[in-house]
Write an enzyme that holds these catalytic residues in place. Structure first.
Site, short mmCIF file in Angstrom:
data_model
loop_
_atom_site.label_atom_id
_atom_site.label_comp_id
_atom_site.label_asym_id
_atom_site.label_seq_id
_atom_site.Cartn_x
_atom_site.Cartn_y
_atom_site.Cartn_z
N GLY A 107 -4.99 -4.82 6.73
CA GLY A 107 -6.13 -3.60 6.68
C GLY A 107 -7.03 -3.99 7.44
O GLY A 107 -7.78 -3.29 8.17
N THR B 18 0.81 -1.26 0.01
CA THR B 18 -0.16 0.05 -0.16
C THR B 18 0.94 1.21 0.06
O THR B 18 1.87 1.12 0.83
CB THR B 18 -0.78 0.05 1.15
OG1 THR B 18 -1.66 -1.17 1.35
CG2 THR B 18 -1.72 1.33 1.34
N GLY C 257 -10.33 -2.57 2.43
CA GLY C 257 -9.46 -2.40 3.87
C GLY C 257 -9.78 -1.13 4.27
O GLY C 257 -10.36 -0.35 4.15
N ASP C 258 -8.50 -0.65 5.09
CA ASP C 258 -8.55 0.19 5.88
C ASP C 258 -8.14 1.45 5.17
O ASP C 258 -8.35 2.80 5.29
CB ASP C 258 -7.27 0.41 6.99
CG ASP C 258 -6.10 0.13 6.63
OD1 ASP C 258 -5.78 -0.86 5.87
OD2 ASP C 258 -5.12 0.55 7.02
N ARG D 147 -14.01 -6.42 -1.85
CA ARG D 147 -13.37 -6.21 -0.26
C ARG D 147 -12.65 -4.94 -0.11
O ARG D 147 -11.87 -4.37 -0.98
CB ARG D 147 -12.09 -7.37 -0.11
CG ARG D 147 -11.24 -7.29 1.29
CD ARG D 147 -10.05 -6.37 1.14
NE ARG D 147 -9.32 -6.41 2.35
CZ ARG D 147 -8.06 -5.74 2.37
NH1 ARG D 147 -7.74 -4.94 1.31
NH2 ARG D 147 -7.45 -5.76 3.59
N THR E 292 -0.70 1.24 6.50
CA THR E 292 -0.36 0.25 5.45
C THR E 292 -0.34 -0.77 6.39
O THR E 292 0.38 -1.03 7.48
CB THR E 292 0.93 0.62 4.82
OG1 THR E 292 1.44 -0.71 4.07
CG2 THR E 292 2.12 0.90 5.73
N GLY E 293 -0.74 -2.00 5.94
CA GLY E 293 -0.42 -3.38 6.63
C GLY E 293 -1.60 -4.22 6.48
O GLY E 293 -2.42 -3.96 5.46
#
Lengths: 322, 322
Positions: A232, A178, A208-209, A206, A229-230
């Protein structure tokens, strides 16, 4: 560095960016590593140029993220990881620290620069977040060129998806890549931007964050700007960016410690990743619990620096001050 | 008895719900008003029954919201407001205060109970949020029956959309009618759930605060559970639920005051709406800046009460304690 802060040598502008938390694959060719470094340097140059010329932090983070989206070697825009169906479904958000204006898009295909689309959503002013076919329809309405699915798909990501699907048809790739940026401009305005293809082999639709205001992206002039980042799902469930914001705003915690604490608590709960953040004084925090986080930073007071570690020499947190 | 009195007569279980902030249209027939009241009462009964039997707060809020989604008279599920294209595009999220597990769906069509789909996303465990066609595909994979678009469209909402579009083709209806619930169960677990059709005449693909963890929905056992309603774009930009959570967690602010402060600051910034919240002691807050907020509450210590004001007699905040 602390001395400089104490002496009030506050930078007139500052920018930090990340190219994602995770670990670079061991079989990554050196030439590809160099292309990743080049992409981060180009993004840092693009963002810094805006700030140095007295431009807005919002334009700087958008420009930096757009550069990473078009690089073809990071997990955003062209070169993003692929969904279970082998398609690039893209998420992005950006936020203006002035008045907390924001724009976000999720699960959008065919748009080369999702961060530009998020900006268009924000500037249009009616809604904050558009997803899926509705976001794509908005892109057409605003005159964006649409690209075929093949534009986004790189050989590296196709192999990565095959590998993940061979391992287990329902497994998902590790979060990685990300991209995001945070900045302070000469006018004292903060901004944040994040863009991603999510995780390899994800279910279609889907999110994510990254495009979630308060989870992966957040900016408020009086407090801080954050891009995460990571993993999510974890950052989303724990409203990671909001938690950094809340510690700075309500507890008076310094940005570096706030970033470290949130990443530490997420790790203790089971979620790995990192975030970059900047406060109104231009202090930059870069915290991560993953083996490494691709990152870069520059300011009016220091030369641009890009950090690409194959394995993290200093996992836990990177440099804290500009 | 003495212990309970000293503890402020803490309820063994408690639930609150809202049927949306806004103002009921002046031309609403009395019979429709009665149907709205009936729907809230039925939802309160469904949620209370779960809690009274020693069930989980997560099941209680899901059951209460499902009842409101199927009522046909609130802005969620069947009877939701319609998008610019005249379709119901639905958002929902729920969150389990135990470990902050969450599930969310956005811009989904053809699913009668979006809150049940959000629960399925959470229980499946892979992702937190699915949107658009991907969410609908997931519904098919999980064996949900899909309904035709016509199932969701009521005559009242069709007229409402025509009125809004006549007034101005690009205007949007006032926010109203999002439904939600928060609860504390006998085991000390908190949960929150929210479901909505968004705003009338919205752009397809638009997502508001309802399905965004940290904006319209949030629950953490040690802190509080929150469900918001109102002008979604504002609640999303200001991460409203996270802000309530942060004031309770980091400042030790009481839940009632935290709710009032966040709604007050949102109103000062330009965003109208309301929220319901509950803390670990079972204290319920119901704050709103809109003319009124349809709402109800019940607990082990008090009889169920549903409040449907045609105009708000006590705008600002409703009853604070169960």
């Amino acid at each position: 560095m602390t001395d400089r802060a104490a002496a009030g040598n506050r930078p007139r502008w500052a920018i930090a960016l990340h190219g994602g938390a995770g670990a670079l694959p061991g079989d990554l060719p050196l030439a590809e590593l160099q292309r990743i470094r080049d992409a981060l340097q180009e993004a840092l140059r693009a963002g810094s140029a805006v700030l140095q010329a007295g431009g807005a932090s919002l334009d700087a983070v958008q420009g930096a993220v757009r550069a990473m989206e078009s690089s073809g070697v990071l997990n955003a825009g062209r070169g993003a990881v692929l969904s279970h169906e082998g398609l690039a479904e893209l998420d992005a958000a950006l936020m203006d620290g002035r008045g907390r204006r924001a724009g976000a898009v999720g699960a959008v295909r065919h748009v080369a620069s999702p961060i530009d689309l998020a900006r268009a959503v924000m500037d249009h002013g009616t809604h904050v977040m558009l997803v899926g076919l509705g976001a794509e329809q908005f892109a057409r309405e605003r005159g964006f060129d649409l690209e075929p699915d093949s534009y986004f798909i790189t050989e590296r990501r196709r192999r990565e998806l095959e590998r993940v699907q061979r391992a287990c048809g329902t497994e998902h790739g590790a979060p990685q890549g990300t991209v995001g940026a945070v900045a302070l401009d000469m006018h004292g305005d903060l901004a944040a931007a994040t863009s991603t293809g999510g995780m390899s082999n994800k279910h279609c639709g889907r999110i994510g964050d990254s495009p979630i205001i308060g989870a992966g992206t957040l900016a408020e002039n009086e407090v801080c700007a954050v891009s995460a980042t990571g993993n999510g799902e974890w950052f989303l469930r724990f409203s990671a960016a909001s938690d950094v914001w809340a510690r700075v705003k309500y507890l008076g915690t310094g940005i570096e410690r706030a970033a470290r604490e949130v990443i530490g608590e997420l790790e203790a709960a089971g979620g790995q990743g990192g975030l970059i953040a900047i406060d109104r004084s231009g202090t930059i925090a870069m915290a991560y619990s993953s083996p490494t986080m691709l990152r870069g930073l520059a300011s009016s007071e220091r030369a641009p620096e890009v950090i690409v570690e194959v394995t993290g020499a200093s996992a836990g947190h990177g440099p804290a001050h500009v």
